[in-house]
Motif scaffolding. Sequence first.
Motif, mmCIF file in Angstrom:
data_model
loop_
_atom_site.group_PDB
_atom_site.id
_atom_site.type_symbol
_atom_site.label_atom_id
_atom_site.label_comp_id
_atom_site.label_asym_id
_atom_site.label_seq_id
_atom_site.Cartn_x
_atom_site.Cartn_y
_atom_site.Cartn_z
ATOM 1 N N ALA A 57 -57.030 11.483 88.545
ATOM 2 C CA ALA A 57 -57.413 11.213 87.154
ATOM 3 C C ALA A 57 -56.134 11.097 86.355
ATOM 4 C CB ALA A 57 -58.298 12.330 86.597
ATOM 5 N N ALA A 90 -58.910 2.110 86.170
ATOM 6 C CA ALA A 90 -60.125 2.773 85.662
ATOM 7 C C ALA A 90 -61.328 2.492 86.541
ATOM 8 C CB ALA A 90 -60.391 2.338 84.224
ATOM 9 N N PRO A 94 -61.025 8.062 86.892
ATOM 10 C CA PRO A 94 -61.102 8.195 85.439
ATOM 11 C C PRO A 94 -59.728 8.049 84.777
ATOM 12 C CG PRO A 94 -62.272 9.993 86.544
ATOM 13 C CD PRO A 94 -61.478 9.288 87.595
ATOM 14 N N TYR A 96 -58.294 8.665 80.986
ATOM 15 C CA TYR A 96 -58.618 9.223 79.677
ATOM 16 C C TYR A 96 -57.507 8.843 78.699
ATOM 17 C CZ TYR A 96 -61.635 12.221 82.562
ATOM 18 O OH TYR A 96 -62.562 12.701 83.460
ATOM 19 N N VAL A 117 -61.867 6.382 79.153
ATOM 20 C CA VAL A 117 -62.655 7.397 78.457
ATOM 21 C C VAL A 117 -61.889 7.821 77.214
ATOM 22 C CG1 VAL A 117 -63.738 9.668 78.624
ATOM 23 C CG2 VAL A 117 -63.601 8.190 80.652
#
Length: 263
Positions: A57, A90, A94, A96, A117
């Motif tokens: 991530a 992405a 994830p 962010y 996100v």
Amino acid sequence: MSDAALAAGAMAAPGALCQLPPACQRAVFISDLHLSESLPRTTATFLRLLAQPQGDALFILGDLFEAWVGDDMLDQPYEASVAAAITALARQQPVYVMRGNRDFLLGERFFRDTGCVELPDPVAVHGFGQTVLLSHGDALCLDDKAYQQFRAQVRQPAWQAALLARPFAERMAIAQQMRGASRAQAREPETYADVDPAMAQGWLAEAGTTLLVHGHTHRPGSDQFAGWQRHVLCDWELDHGSANRGELMLWDAQGWHRLALPT
């Protein structure tokens, strides 16, 4: 604006708790890349990170771009190429993104088109048996009173709507006027205000944690205070002179680690 009103305007309650994905074994944190077409080495390193992910991530805590004058920047060749690379990552893991003081106009189209996100600022994140509070960090720098007044103005929806209604070329000209001072300051970290300890500790108490991770100040390091600690993310500077800067912050079950940029 009085000091009391300034502090009240800068204060924000921690966002809703965000949980790391169950499959995440390594989360990577970066901030303050200040990407622009005039920074080819910094851009190339970021694209390399996206193509060779160092974790499961990716958290980008503000100032990914040097300037963002509206989501129609996605129609420009440079920004479109960076967004395409972000979109590709992405789709695998994830990503962010938190707004910073330079790219606070990242909007719905950016998040929709890239699949990133959107993170509020601040936000508490839980993972590996620990809760950490994430922020870009600019709202905590109360000693920079001129900036806090500017921030209070430009974060108002009416102000943003008025700016976004202007022609693209005019918005770019406004951003260009700001970039010279911003670059000079970015190479002189001592000119940046640091976070206000009392405000930071108040945020942490509300979030139920004692660990803060932020960027913005261009003073990378890890600090221990009475009752709380923080990790300050490193800004990236790979295009000016020999004093190259940049690193990744990794969070895993063993704790927090600083890593060199991918080469």
